[in-house]
Motif scaffolding. Structure first.
Motif, PDB file in Angstrom:
ATOM      1  N   MET A   1       0.838  -1.214   0.000  1.00  0.00           N
ATOM      2  CA  MET A   1       0.000   0.000   0.000  1.00  0.00           C
ATOM      3  C   MET A   1       0.871   1.263   0.000  1.00  0.00           C
ATOM      4  N   GLU A   2       1.921   1.259   0.822  1.00  0.00           N
ATOM      5  CA  GLU A   2       2.777   2.441   0.925  1.00  0.00           C
ATOM      6  C   GLU A   2       3.411   2.794  -0.419  1.00  0.00           C
ATOM      7  N   GLN A   3       3.855   1.760  -1.151  1.00  0.00           N
ATOM      8  CA  GLN A   3       4.482   2.008  -2.444  1.00  0.00           C
ATOM      9  C   GLN A   3       3.475   2.582  -3.442  1.00  0.00           C
ATOM     10  N   TYR A   4       2.234   2.090  -3.375  1.00  0.00           N
ATOM     11  CA  TYR A   4       1.197   2.604  -4.280  1.00  0.00           C
ATOM     12  C   TYR A   4       0.896   4.072  -3.971  1.00  0.00           C
ATOM     13  N   ILE A   5       0.894   4.411  -2.680  1.00  0.00           N
ATOM     14  CA  ILE A   5       0.661   5.806  -2.285  1.00  0.00           C
ATOM     15  C   ILE A   5       1.797   6.683  -2.798  1.00  0.00           C
ATOM     16  N   THR A   6       3.035   6.202  -2.639  1.00  0.00           N
ATOM     17  CA  THR A   6       4.207   6.949  -3.124  1.00  0.00           C
ATOM     18  C   THR A   6       4.128   7.170  -4.626  1.00  0.00           C
ATOM     19  N   ASP A   7       3.748   6.123  -5.363  1.00  0.00           N
ATOM     20  CA  ASP A   7       3.623   6.230  -6.822  1.00  0.00           C
ATOM     21  C   ASP A   7       2.514   7.209  -7.206  1.00  0.00           C
ATOM     22  N   PHE A   8       1.410   7.184  -6.452  1.00  0.00           N
ATOM     23  CA  PHE A   8       0.285   8.074  -6.718  1.00  0.00           C
ATOM     24  C   PHE A   8       0.686   9.531  -6.493  1.00  0.00           C
ATOM     25  N   VAL A   9       1.428   9.769  -5.412  1.00  0.00           N
ATOM     26  CA  VAL A   9       1.904  11.130  -5.113  1.00  0.00           C
ATOM     27  C   VAL A   9       2.818  11.627  -6.232  1.00  0.00           C
ATOM     28  N   GLU A  10       3.679  10.750  -6.722  1.00  0.00           N
ATOM     29  CA  GLU A  10       4.573  11.111  -7.822  1.00  0.00           C
ATOM     30  C   GLU A  10       3.758  11.448  -9.075  1.00  0.00           C
ATOM     31  N   TYR A  11       2.689  10.695  -9.292  1.00  0.00           N
ATOM     32  CA  TYR A  11       1.792  10.946 -10.430  1.00  0.00           C
ATOM     33  C   TYR A  11       1.120  12.313 -10.295  1.00  0.00           C
ATOM     34  N   LEU A  12       0.675  12.635  -9.079  1.00  0.00           N
ATOM     35  CA  LEU A  12       0.027  13.929  -8.840  1.00  0.00           C
ATOM     36  C   LEU A  12       0.991  15.079  -9.094  1.00  0.00           C
ATOM     37  N   GLN A  13       2.251  14.882  -8.690  1.00  0.00           N
ATOM     38  CA  GLN A  13       3.257  15.939  -8.840  1.00  0.00           C
ATOM     39  C   GLN A  13       3.689  16.115 -10.292  1.00  0.00           C
ATOM     40  N   SER A  14       4.035  15.019 -10.953  1.00  0.00           N
ATOM     41  CA  SER A  14       4.647  15.113 -12.276  1.00  0.00           C
ATOM     42  C   SER A  14       3.660  15.154 -13.433  1.00  0.00           C
TER      43      SER A  14
END
Length: 294
Positions: A1-14
């Motif tokens: 779950m943590e990795q998916y959240i990290t990936d999602f945050v990166e998606y929101l930023q970039s």
């Protein structure tokens, strides 16, 4: 779950170029949801279904979370699972059927023009702190910016010659004018007090605390409370109260809603229309009290 959240945050930023506040809000909501899943023995995101999500929302209701908070969490989960489905992490989107609770829209609390004038008249001392406080209060009311934007301003964002500031939120930028009172307070602060407060010539933050560090939200909140008390204002005042007052007073004096929307940074004019309704309610109240045949 943590990795998916990290990936999602990166998606929101970039990719989405979301604002810092939006990203932090999503991240905070998802971490709480992840903790709930862990406490309930769910260790695979693919096991999350509508029943699990609905149980989470019912838990928030039992714990008396505000309808607006629950609604925001639903929006977060919808955005997150839409992303996961697009990335082929999950086959189905379990958040599709979630329905946000009805939120009763409350009229924003605003100060009268007299109360604002009284508040802004409080910092009269010649200390560096009071000169800074005067500039912060004047600029906040003059521009209607958020407190997060106020404390994030750089010296380079201020144009004293043409009376405007530049606000940057993610990839979005807006230019907001200010009047002579804010200009005078800013000029005094920037040419004398600020130089005495900062500890490094490389510091570009406009407003610092007495230690020369960037001002915090909590620090400014205390400043505002201090002067509200000194002014004898009994209303529960927050930094957002001055933002609401800025918008309400502009609309009351005939400002175009779209212009106010642009200055506030609202993405939709419907958000700004609440100030027109507020003004309409005030006029009705004045009419009812004053008209002999009301």
């Amino acid at each position: 779950m943590e990795q998916y959240i990290t990936d999602f945050v990166e998606y929101l930023q970039s990719v989405k170029k979301s604002s810092k506040n939006t990203i932090l809000s999503y991240q905070r909501d998802l971490k709480k949801f992840a903790q709930y899943l862990k406490e309930n023995g769910i260790d695979d995101i693919r096991k999350v279904n509508y029943t699990v999500m609905n149980a989470y929302m019912l838990m928030m209701e039992r714990e008396h979370f505000a309808a607006s908070t629950i609604s925001r969490n639903i929006a977060t989960l919808k955005a997150f699972f839409t992303y996961l489905q697009r990335e082929h992490v999950v086959d189905d989107d379990p958040a599709v059927m979630l329905k946000a609770p009805k939120i009763e829209k409350k009229m924003p609390g605003v100060l009268s023009i007299e109360e604002v004038n009284l508040l802004l008249a409080q910092p009269v001392g010649t200390s560096n702190k009071e000169i800074r406080d005067k500039a912060m209060l004047e600029l906040l009311y003059a521009t209607g910016i958020r407190v997060s934007e106020l404390i994030s301003l750089k010296v380079s964002d201020v144009n004293l010659q043409n009376n405007y500031i530049r606000c940057v939120d993610g990839t979005k930028e807006r230019v907001i004018p200010f009047g002579s009172a804010a200009r005078a307070a800013l000029k005094v602060y920037m040419t004398s007090a600020r130089e005495a407060m900062i500890h490094s010539d490389e510091e570009d933050t406009l407003f610092t605390n007495c230690s020369g560090q960037p001002m915090s939200r909590q620090g400014f909140w205390k400043v505002l409370k201090q002067y509200a008390k000194r002014a004898g204002i009994e209303t529960d005042i927050t930094p957002h109260t001055l933002r609401h007052s800025f918008a309400a007073h502009l609309v009351e004096n005939g400002a175009d809603l779209h212009a106010v929307q642009e200055m506030l940074g609202h993405s939709d004019v419907s958000t700004t229309q609440i100030y027109a309704k507020l003004n309409s309610n005030r006029l009705k109240e004045v009419y009812t009290k004053a008209h002999p045949r009301a």
